[in-house]
Every structure is written in structure tokens, then in C-alpha cells.
Design a protein around this motif. Structure first.
Motif, PDB file in Angstrom:
ATOM      1  N   ILE A 151       0.947  -1.204  -0.229  1.00  0.00           N
ATOM      2  CA  ILE A 151      -0.398   0.211  -0.157  1.00  0.00           C
ATOM      3  C   ILE A 151       1.124   1.004   0.099  1.00  0.00           C
ATOM      4  CG2 ILE A 151      -1.585   1.190   0.875  1.00  0.00           C
ATOM      5  CD1 ILE A 151      -3.022  -1.499   2.379  1.00  0.00           C
ATOM      6  N   ALA A 152       2.212   0.981   1.094  1.00  0.00           N
ATOM      7  CA  ALA A 152       2.726   2.678   0.859  1.00  0.00           C
ATOM      8  C   ALA A 152       3.374   2.603  -0.258  1.00  0.00           C
ATOM      9  CB  ALA A 152       4.181   2.846   1.892  1.00  0.00           C
ATOM     10  N   ARG A 153       3.723   1.620  -0.963  1.00  0.00           N
ATOM     11  CA  ARG A 153       4.651   2.020  -2.282  1.00  0.00           C
ATOM     12  C   ARG A 153       3.534   2.079  -3.742  1.00  0.00           C
ATOM     13  NH1 ARG A 153       8.044  -3.457  -1.793  1.00  0.00           N
ATOM     14  NH2 ARG A 153      10.015  -2.413  -0.558  1.00  0.00           N
ATOM     15  N   VAL A 154       2.508   2.000  -3.325  1.00  0.00           N
ATOM     16  CA  VAL A 154       1.899   2.498  -4.834  1.00  0.00           C
ATOM     17  C   VAL A 154       0.416   3.795  -4.120  1.00  0.00           C
ATOM     18  CG1 VAL A 154       1.332   0.225  -4.932  1.00  0.00           C
ATOM     19  CG2 VAL A 154      -0.461   0.993  -3.944  1.00  0.00           C
ATOM     20  N   VAL A 155       0.328   3.606  -3.027  1.00  0.00           N
ATOM     21  CA  VAL A 155      -0.409   5.309  -2.801  1.00  0.00           C
ATOM     22  C   VAL A 155      -0.424   6.482  -3.219  1.00  0.00           C
ATOM     23  CG1 VAL A 155       0.533   5.696  -0.825  1.00  0.00           C
ATOM     24  CG2 VAL A 155      -1.213   5.946  -0.548  1.00  0.00           C
ATOM     25  N   SER A 156       0.852   6.407  -3.629  1.00  0.00           N
ATOM     26  CA  SER A 156       0.653   7.621  -4.760  1.00  0.00           C
ATOM     27  C   SER A 156       1.266   7.693  -5.769  1.00  0.00           C
ATOM     28  CB  SER A 156       2.521   9.110  -3.572  1.00  0.00           C
ATOM     29  OG  SER A 156       3.340   7.971  -4.305  1.00  0.00           O
TER      30      SER A 156
END
Length: 481
Positions: A151-156
Motif C-alpha cells: 500500500i505504501a508503495r502504490v499509494v502515491s
């Protein structure tokens, strides 16, 4: 590449084992225990890579990441943390950390992260701020830690995400987290359940319609794509979408435009797509019930959410969270006896997190005692009146656990027989976690995974495709740095 690596951790044992592991990998390593010592070593040792813990005696290492990156822009920062929550993983990414590893971590994983850091520059995250952690994205188990990191890697990004997993595992919750913590957070989040819309109304619901387009269309109505402009469109239960609607959706994803029913005008869509299903899409494709080209359009970043039975160590924390939430809603405040938590951890949870949430709310409302006992839990687990198989003992063999799971599966049909194809479905249930956990252990290295499993690499690739299982998403998979 031989590099200088600075490790900051207040635990002397961790400093020792990390130093030795990185030295064996050929690096020059210096270890310190405080932020003040880290600052001094940054100036004197001039490391190529910084590895830092979050909680340090003289401050929070994560809070200092942005200024460290500003001061040493060529130095990737890898964050270690025992506070392995969703927000820790997200904040590490937002603050600009190159990678985040939850404790306890594998030394080979840390060594690989350092090697990766040496080949790529870090990417700075989004601006600070955003919603607080009021979402029950809870879990310290390895499967949930991998979900947090993905999630942290795709959120932006605006990459399309396909959420896979059983009903009740929290797919909409993850979709909302991706939206709420991403750059589209101020625009609408629109969710639509494809299984709940009558077939004849799906196109109108998704794309809207003009006045008079069909009987009963008294006025122009905006569809979900138009409502989600600038935000996120969550297509839940995408596997239940009729083929004819799949064709229309595919055209929209390919062209980036849609036309309301009864209109020839094209509207440009600007909505991030997140889809979800509990179904086996490769099997639906093989059966001619789902378009293969649509599957590949949606399956840009696959993310499989673990069943609750695969993350037993999270059950107690989740249960306490749901009791707290029930109390906040006005129900009596309750606590869980340690034996009750052990009982919850051994349950099979066919309804996953949703079943646990409902159980905790029921216990808070119906039980008089302030402390919930194991007997109360067992009593409520049989609340539906169906015969419940005995709980699987912690020491049970795999075959016993599978037998108990199948017993619950048969009981769910109320005396009727399950549908045909049970063997393949059960085999897939066993193979999926086996392949998923093996890939996670080797950080997506398919050659190594095939060696561990004792199968041919081509066989492994075919199995991964058939089962819809993929390795963890990594930075180079996303086309970024």
C-alpha cells in the motif's frame, strides 16, 4: 558494490548481528545507538546508506528522515521499526525512506535492501499530513506487513490495483486507505458492488444516462465514473460483472473515455481504478466468464489480502480494537480474558475480519460480565445454531487443520452437498498460501522459490498465473526509482 553503511539502533544485539551480516556482504559498517551519535557518524563516516530504527533514546528516527535526505540527498535511508503498523509503513514512504522493514526482519532481506538501495536513488514522498490512523488496518503478522508495504508503495501512484482475497478480508478498507492517503484524497471515493446491480442497469449505473434514454429515465443522471472524477472508483466484486458490461468497461479503460447511455458525447474519465474480487479470475477466464484482456488491464498491481486464519497473531489486537470501537458507539466496555484470546486465535474464521468484528459487537452487547471468557466466546461462535467442529489445537498437524476447515465448509451448506469441482478448489486453497509465503520468503525470486518447492521454474510460473499469485511489488516493478 562495497559500500559504507551506518546502522543506528538502540539494541546492542541488533547492532551486532546487522553489522556482521553486512560485513559478510562486503560492506564497511559502523553502528551507533543514538541520534546524536548518528549525526556525528554522518559527518565523519560519510555512509552511502543509512539504516535506522524509529524509536531511539534521544528521539524518533523517522521524524528526522526528511532533513537527513535534504542534507544528504544521495544517501538512501532504510527504516527499521518494531512499531509495525500501517501508518509506520506509510509514514516511512511519505518521509522519503527508500525502504521499510518491520521487526523482526530477516538479515538476508536487509542485506538485499541495502544492495537495492545502492543501485537506485530514493524517491521523496508526498507532503506530510493527511488522515489519522482511524482505520482498522491492524496487524503485525508477516502477511499484513507485506500488505502495508505494498500500500505504501502504490499509494502515491495512479496505478490500477486489483485486490484479491476471500469475503470479509477488508478489501474495501484497503481501497479506501489507498485513496485517503494518496494525492486524490480530497476528491470523491466512489464504491460500487457489481454483484448488487441488476444486469440491465449496470451500464447506466457506471456511465450514467440521458433523459429519455429508456423508460423511467426522467432526468439526466451521472454514473459512477462521472461521480468519481478526480478521485477513485472502487469496483467491488468485479468477477460478478456480466460479459457484455465487461466489454464496455474494457473500452473505457483503453480509451479513457465513456458515453452516458443515450448520448453520443464522450466524457474524459479521470478516476483511479481499484477493483476487487473474492473469485478466482483465471478460472473464470478459463470458463469463458471473464475477459482475459480486461483481467490484464485490471491486474497491474495485484494485492492479495490474507484470510484471518492465516494471520492468527493479529486476532487479539483486532478483537480489542473492535471492542474499543463498540464502546465508542455506546455499547458497554468489555475486556478479553487471555484464554478467550487463545480461543479466538484457534478459530477458523470463515467470515474473516467481518465475522470477528460482528462477534465482538455481539459480545459487547449481549454479555453481562465485564471480562469476556473463553466459554462465552465458544458459546457465541455457535450462535447460529449450526454444529461447530471443535477448535483446532495449537499443536494440530496440517492434515487436522485442513480437516477442520473442510468440516466447516461442508457445514456451511446446511446438509446439502457442495457444488462440483471441490477437489480443485481445495487444492488451490492449499497451494495459494504455499506459493505466496514461499515467494515472500525469497523476496519474489522465482528461481529460488522453485528450488525450495522442488518444482520446475516453468511449472511455478504457470501455477502462479493459474492461482493469481504474484511476488511482492517492488519499486522497479512500478517503473519508479
Amino acid at each position: 558494490m562495497r559500500a559504507r553503511v551506518l546502522v543506528t539502533d538502540d539494541d546492542a544485539a541488533i547492532r551486532t548481528v546487522v553489522r556482521e551480516a553486512l560485513r559478510r556482504a562486503g560492506h564497511a559498517v559502523e553502528v551507533v545507538g543514538t541520534l546524536a551519535d548518528m549525526r556525528r557518524s554522518l559527518r565523519s563516516f560519510r555512509p552511502h546508506v543509512l539504516v535506522t530504527d524509529v524509536v531511539l533514546p534521544d528521539g524518533n528516527g523517522l521524524d528526522h528522515v526528511p532533513e537527513l535526505i535534504a542534507e544528504y540527498p544521495a544517501m538512501p535511508v532504510i527504516v527499521l521499526s518494531a512499531q509495525n503498523t500501517f501508518m509506520t509503513a506509510l509514514r516511512a514512504t511519505e518521509q522519503g525512506a527508500f525502504d521499510y522493514l518491520p521487526k523482526p526482519f530477516d538479515l538476508a532481506e536487509l542485506t538485499q535492501a541495502v544492495a537495492d538501495a545502492l543501485t537506485r536513488m530514493p524517491t521523496l514522498g508526498e507532503e506530510e499530513g493527511g488522515p489519522h490512523e482511524d482505520l482498522p488496518l491492524i496487524g503485525r503478522s508477516p502477511p499484513m506487513q507485506e500488505v502495508f508495504r505494498t500500500i505504501a508503495r502504490v499509494v502515491s501512484t495512479d496505478l490500477t490495483v486489483l485486490l484479491l482475497g476471500e469475503s470479509g478480508t477488508g478489501k474495501e478498507l484497503v481501497a479506501r486507505a489507498i485513496h485517503d492517503f494518496g494525492p486524490r484524497r480530497r476528491a470523491p471515493f466512489v464504491a460500487v458492488n457489481m454483484a448488487a446491480i441488476p444486469r440491465e442497469l449496470i451500464e447506466s449505473d457506471l456511465f450514467g444516462h440521458e433523459r429519455g434514454a429508456f423508460t423511467g429515465a426522467a432526468q439526466r443522471t451521472a454514473g459512477r465514473f462521472e461521480q468519481a472524477q478526480g478521485g477513485t472508483l472502487f469496483l467491488d466484486e468485479i468477477g460478478d460483472m456480466p460479459l457484455e458490461a465487461q466489454t464496455r468497461l474494457l473500452r473505457v479503460l483503453q480509451s479513457g473515455e465513456f458515453s452516458p447511455v443515450g448520448s453520443a458525447r464522450a466524457i474524459r474519465t479521470d478516476a483511479r481504478i481499484i477493483a476487487a474480487t473474492h473469485q478466482d479470475l483465471p478460472r473464470l477466464i478459463a470458463d469463458g466468464q471473464f475477459r482475459e484482456d480486461l483481467y490484464y488491464r485490471l491486474n497491474v498491481v495485484p494485492m492479495r489480502l490474507p484470510a484471518l486464519r492465516d494471520r492468527g497473531s493479529d486476532v487479539g489486537e483486532l478483537a480489542r480494537h473492535f471492542l474499543d470501537r463498540a464502546a465508542a458507539d455506546g455499547l458497554p466496555r468489555k475486556q478479553l480474558d487471555p484464554a478467550a484470546i487463545r480461543c479466538l486465535e484457534r478459530h477458523g474464521w470463515p467470515g474473516n475480519v467481518r465475522e470477528l468484528a460482528n462477534l465482538m459487537r455481539r459480545l459487547a452487547a449481549l454479555t453481562r460480565d465485564p471480562v469476556i471468557s473463553a466459554s462465552l466466546v465458544q458459546q457465541q461462535l455457535g450462535h447460529l445454531g449450526q454444529p461447530q467442529p471443535p477448535l483446532v489445537p495449537e499443536s494440530a498437524e496440517l492434515s487436522e487443520a485442513i480437516e477442520q476447515h473442510l468440516a466447516r465448509h461442508f457445514a456451511a451448506y446446511g446438509g446439502d452437498l457442495p457444488p462440483d469441482g471441490l477437489y480443485d478448489r481445495v487444492l488451490a486453497e492449499v497451494e495459494r498460501p504455499l506459493f505466496r509465503l514461499t515467494l515472500a520468503a525469497v523476496r519474489g525470486n522465482q528461481l529460488k522459490a522453485a528450488q525450495i518447492l522442488g518444482i520446475n521454474r516453468n511449472t511455478l510460473r504457470k501455477k502462479l498465473t493459474d492461482l493469481g499469485v504474484g511476488p511482492a511489488v517492488r519499486r522497479n516493478d512500478l517503473g519508479g526509482d
